[in-house]
Design an enzyme around this catalytic site. Structure first.
Site, PDB file in Angstrom:
ATOM      1  NE  ARG A   1      -9.645   8.746  -5.761  1.00 20.76           N
ATOM      2  CZ  ARG A   1      -9.960   9.470  -6.239  1.00 20.76           C
ATOM      3  NH1 ARG A   1     -10.144  11.148  -5.486  1.00 20.76           N
ATOM      4  NH2 ARG A   1     -10.498   9.818  -7.228  1.00 20.76           N
ATOM      5  CD  GLU A   2     -12.925  13.607   1.975  1.00 18.70           C
ATOM      6  OE1 GLU A   2     -12.261  14.583   3.207  1.00 18.70           O
ATOM      7  OE2 GLU A   2     -13.764  13.060   2.270  1.00 18.70           O
TER       8      GLU A   2
ATOM      9  NE  ARG B   1     -28.286  -0.830  13.269  1.00 26.64           N
ATOM     10  CZ  ARG B   1     -27.302  -1.464  13.728  1.00 26.64           C
ATOM     11  NH1 ARG B   1     -26.545  -1.036  14.801  1.00 26.64           N
ATOM     12  NH2 ARG B   1     -27.219  -3.399  13.600  1.00 26.64           N
TER      13      ARG B   1
ATOM     14  CB  ALA C   1     -25.248  -8.091  12.396  1.00 26.14           C
TER      15      ALA C   1
ATOM     16  CG  LEU D   1     -18.939  -2.971  15.784  1.00 28.72           C
ATOM     17  CD1 LEU D   1     -18.828  -1.761  16.387  1.00 28.72           C
ATOM     18  CD2 LEU D   1     -18.650  -2.727  13.955  1.00 28.72           C
TER      19      LEU D   1
ATOM     20  CD  GLU E   1     -22.691  -9.461  18.024  1.00 26.26           C
ATOM     21  OE1 GLU E   1     -23.761  -8.706  18.294  1.00 26.26           O
ATOM     22  OE2 GLU E   1     -21.419  -8.652  18.425  1.00 26.26           O
TER      23      GLU E   1
ATOM     24  CD  GLU F   1     -27.350  -8.211  17.640  1.00 27.05           C
ATOM     25  OE1 GLU F   1     -27.861  -8.550  16.336  1.00 27.05           O
ATOM     26  OE2 GLU F   1     -26.714  -7.189  17.181  1.00 27.05           O
TER      27      GLU F   1
ATOM     28  N   PRO G   1     -18.081   0.889  -0.915  1.00 29.41           N
ATOM     29  CG  PRO G   1     -17.249  -0.896  -2.383  1.00 29.41           C
ATOM     30  CD  PRO G   1     -18.441  -0.065  -1.857  1.00 29.41           C
ATOM     31  N   GLY G   2     -17.180   3.088  -2.143  1.00 27.89           N
ATOM     32  CA  GLY G   2     -16.204   4.006  -3.019  1.00 27.89           C
ATOM     33  C   GLY G   2     -15.458   4.720  -1.314  1.00 27.89           C
TER      34      GLY G   2
ATOM     35  CD  GLU H   1     -19.870  -1.483   7.238  1.00 27.72           C
ATOM     36  OE1 GLU H   1     -20.526  -2.040   7.874  1.00 27.72           O
ATOM     37  OE2 GLU H   1     -20.092  -0.225   7.497  1.00 27.72           O
TER      38      GLU H   1
ATOM     39  CD  GLU I   1     -26.946  -5.075  20.682  1.00 30.71           C
ATOM     40  OE1 GLU I   1     -26.801  -5.598  22.122  1.00 30.71           O
ATOM     41  OE2 GLU I   1     -25.935  -5.188  20.326  1.00 30.71           O
TER      42      GLU I   1
END
Length: 217
Positions: free
Chosen positions: A50-51, A77, A89, A91, A106, A110, A128-129, A133, A156
């Site tokens: 599983r990667e 993006r 948003a 990190l 943030e 922004e 989630p596969g 994150e 930004e």
């Protein structure tokens, strides 16, 4: 009156397979993600690879003003190759910073906005596969303008913010005009909360699925 059934000694969850990791190999490590390959024991007794893309995790903010308008940003993006509308948003890239504090930072960076009240709307597992994150989305109210310092030289610099009625943001999400997963979830969750269909959680609610592995590297 009939008696209540007693709780079984072994529940279904107690008997389910444990997906044990018997080996793990690092493949890549970058600035905000890493890639590893885990060997995981399957229910039949064999193993499968599983990667997993490790991520710092992130926060997003639905900032709602007194007129019922939400601030969205229009940002480039690169994986999609275009600019998209989304919630402010960022990190979780500051060591030991609480998620709500990161969200406040943030929002100011922004959009140049601050807010008086903060609650948790939703936690969104991006995919989630293959990645750990998860994004926590906050609802911020009592919004005021504190001014924005425009960064120099990164994506930004090109960022544009604009206010929309929440109802219009809901329409955009359902029409496919907003495709960022955390933004769609946050917008629909805010609509549910404001309509009285659901209750938000406190801003400091424990975050069980917050990513930690990449930050610990």
């Amino acid at each position: 009156m009939s008696e209540l059934a007693s709780e079984p000694s072994n529940t279904a969850s107690d008997q389910r397979h444990v997906f044990e990791v018997v080996d793990s190999k690092d493949i890549y490590q970058g600035r905000v993600i890493a890639l590893r390959a885990d060997s995981v024991v399957m229910p039949g007794g064999g193993t499968a690879t599983r990667e997993v893309v490790e991520h710092l995790g992130a926060v997003a903010v639905l900032a709602l003003d007194d007129d019922g308008q939400v601030t969205l940003i229009h940002q480039y993006r690169h994986p999609l190759g275009r600019r998209i509308w989304e919630l402010p948003a960022g990190l979780l890239d500051v060591v030991d910073e609480e998620p709500v504090v990161a969200a406040q930072r943030e929002l100011a960076e922004e959009t140049g906005l601050a807010a008086e009240s903060w609650v948790t709307l939703v936690d969104v597992a991006a995919s989630p596969g293959f990645t750990d994150e998860v994004v926590r989305v906050f609802l911020a109210r009592g919004v005021s303008d504190v001014g924005r310092e425009v960064p120099d030289g990164d994506e930004e610099t090109d960022l544009v913010s604009k206010k929309f009625p929440l109802s219009e943001a809901v329409r955009m999400a359902l029409a496919g005009e907003i495709v960022n997963g955390a933004s769609v979830s946050g917008i629909l969750a805010a609509h549910a909360v404001l309509s009285g269909a659901a209750e938000p959680r406190p801003a400091e609610t424990p975050w069980i699925d917050r990513p930690t592995r990449f930050a610990a590297r």
